[in-house]
Design a protein around this motif. Sequence first.
Motif, PDB file in Angstrom:
ATOM      1  N   HIS A 290       0.838  -1.212   0.000  1.00 55.07           N
ATOM      2  CA  HIS A 290       0.000   0.000   0.000  1.00 55.07           C
ATOM      3  C   HIS A 290       0.872   1.260   0.000  1.00 55.07           C
ATOM      4  N   ILE A 291       1.894   1.284   0.824  1.00 57.22           N
ATOM      5  CA  ILE A 291       2.757   2.466   0.891  1.00 57.22           C
ATOM      6  C   ILE A 291       3.533   2.656  -0.412  1.00 57.22           C
ATOM      7  N   ARG A 294       1.506   4.155  -3.209  1.00 61.14           N
ATOM      8  CA  ARG A 294       1.250   5.591  -3.113  1.00 61.14           C
ATOM      9  C   ARG A 294       2.505   6.431  -3.317  1.00 61.14           C
ATOM     10  N   ALA A 301      -1.702   0.447  -5.720  1.00 56.79           N
ATOM     11  CA  ALA A 301      -1.447   0.094  -4.321  1.00 56.79           C
ATOM     12  C   ALA A 301      -1.917  -1.301  -3.995  1.00 56.79           C
ATOM     13  N   HIS A 376      -0.693   6.865  10.849  1.00 51.99           N
ATOM     14  CA  HIS A 376       0.194   7.517   9.898  1.00 51.99           C
ATOM     15  C   HIS A 376       1.599   6.978  10.140  1.00 51.99           C
ATOM     16  N   ILE A 394       2.712   9.392   5.506  1.00 52.37           N
ATOM     17  CA  ILE A 394       1.666   8.646   4.803  1.00 52.37           C
ATOM     18  C   ILE A 394       0.545   8.341   5.799  1.00 52.37           C
ATOM     19  N   ASP A 395      -0.650   8.868   5.532  1.00 45.01           N
ATOM     20  CA  ASP A 395      -1.832   8.552   6.341  1.00 45.01           C
ATOM     21  C   ASP A 395      -2.570   7.385   5.706  1.00 45.01           C
ATOM     22  N   PHE A 396      -3.028   6.451   6.533  1.00 48.51           N
ATOM     23  CA  PHE A 396      -3.753   5.301   5.998  1.00 48.51           C
ATOM     24  C   PHE A 396      -4.688   4.743   7.058  1.00 48.51           C
ATOM     25  N   TRP A 398      -6.510   1.121   8.416  1.00 50.09           N
ATOM     26  CA  TRP A 398      -6.560  -0.343   8.406  1.00 50.09           C
ATOM     27  C   TRP A 398      -8.029  -0.725   8.512  1.00 50.09           C
ATOM     28  N   PHE A 433      -5.846  -1.853   3.397  1.00 48.10           N
ATOM     29  CA  PHE A 433      -5.514  -0.487   3.797  1.00 48.10           C
ATOM     30  C   PHE A 433      -6.116   0.477   2.784  1.00 48.10           C
ATOM     31  N   ASN A 435      -6.470   4.693   1.551  1.00 51.12           N
ATOM     32  CA  ASN A 435      -6.040   6.080   1.606  1.00 51.12           C
ATOM     33  C   ASN A 435      -7.223   6.939   2.051  1.00 51.12           C
TER      34      ASN A 435
END
Length: 624
Positions: A290-291, A294, A301, A376, A394-396, A398, A433, A435
């Motif tokens: 996921h990270i 992005r 992702a 984050h 990076i904000d995400f 779960w 995950f 965004n």
Amino acid sequence: MLVPDFMHEFELGVWKATLTHLIRILYAAGDNTVQELNERFRLIPTFGKDTIRQFSNNVSGLTKLAARDFEDILQCAIPAFDGLLSEPYNTIVLDLLFELATWHAFGKLRMHTETTLFHFGNCTTCLGEAFRKFSWDCCSKFTTYDLPRETAARARRRGARSTKTGTFGTTDNYSTQVGELEHRQVKRFYARTNKIGFTHAIAKHQQHERLLHRIHEQNRMVAQGAARNVVQESAKDTVPENPLLHFVDQEPLPNCPPELHYQISQGKKYRWDLSAWLSWNKNDLALTNHILGRLIPGSIAEDGDEFTMAQRNALLLINNCIYRHKVLRINYTTYDLRWAQDSLNPRTHSDIMVLSHEDLENAHPYWYARIIGIFHADVQYRGPELCKHAPKRIDFLWVRWFACNRNLKTGWAVRRLPCIGFYPQGEPEAFGFVNPEQVVRAAHLIPAFCFGCTTALLPPSIARRKCNNDEDWDWYYVNMFVDRDMFMRYRGGGVGHKSTSEATRCLFDDREKLDRQTFTFEHDRELFEEENEDDIPMDDSSNTEEDSSEESDEDVSEIEAVSAGDSDQLIGDDLGDEMEEYGYSGLDQVLDDDEGDAETFDDEDALGPEDGEGPDDEVEDATL
């Protein structure tokens, strides 16, 4: 059909009378259906700050209810009444409730277009048909009687006419028993003080007593869950701590600027070490994928096979930890061009909706998920794909994903709410995950009570709330009628929903029979009438009149050309197409982009980091 006073005519009139008779039918049906109805309403979750509040324990009593309470009951009535009656009466009641909710939603809209007015008229026709079918095929089959509250009220009226009791009012007005019994408590605490400054000492004693009662209640709950704790203790060393933040955990969150789509606290107070979590999920690369998706331009992702081992090794999580947060705020534009905000937290309001972008036949426009944690991470990518290797936040989210129930027909054509359920644990789509930029709005999901609960989807896990007792509902209904904006997001055609109009275009294919009929816009009808007037033959009096008419026609055509050119300058082709799509073409005005009735956010911490809940909604940390 209805008078302008919408509240008294419909919510306190038509709907209240319909609800009262439905409860009479449940009493006539027997089998504890009324008690089941009250229990279901009590289990319906709240939504927003005050959109849907907690229902009372006795909804069927219909006591101490205002118009907004009847509105909430209508918006949540379909899952509560589903399955309480046998067929075919259950289908008739559900169809009636769906039409009532639809008509109520259309009537409460603050901005109408020609399309919504056309559908509103068709909905009125369908509502009348549903009422007649309910009266002929359902009401006539049950012998109903007055509700208990109606019988009691009649008895009180008879008693009031026959006697003069009640002169002194309630017993509190002339009896000192209640106050004296409470005064004994103060005397008991007073004896324990030193008689100097006894007011403060009595308050401390009362505080200690409440604390002891609270500890006693917690010990009782621990004793009841001892059997479940044995299973959890065996896995204590392998499960990371719960991602939820306790209610008492403080995390300041200032006012959110309306131009931002979402807001998460910038603090780093609640860090979460990844060592234990990664040891528990050794082969789980979802967070890394996921990270990377992005950070790397052009990547996806969700596609884990796209990234190589070298790319994964180039990703560095600073301090080997991620940071937990308490609240996520989502800003959005409503259907009537206003600003609004949803406040989400994993403890109570944790359901979200995102665009699906599915290419399947009869695809649903939205995906749904339940937030497990808000995080984050400070990351640094040292791969060749990026020119700058500076650390980045990076904000995400779960989440635990829902799947649509393909076996049930849902939508406007069949008058049924969308039905969804959790993926089983073994499915790769069960967890993931998201965004926060992809979150459209908070979703109001109501359990499908008629299908019951299950423990087969997931073993005891931190992905569940503590109050769920390690169980999941088999299915959930998506409440499309929770507010005006949500209704238009499923109906389609909201003026303020321009950013999601393409993704939700499939909603226009799901319509009732009357709504599928073509209709002519008002400006098209005016043009058609003008053409008919021009076709009327006129008598030719002389050639001179013909010549003069030709000259006048030329002058008029020049004036029309000039006016048409001016209108083209006022309203461009792109804006004209959009206005025609939403039913606004033909209007002789242009909306000023700088004007609009928007909700402001000047009230400092209007929603608050605690999302308006009280300490009674605390959720204790759960471990697998």
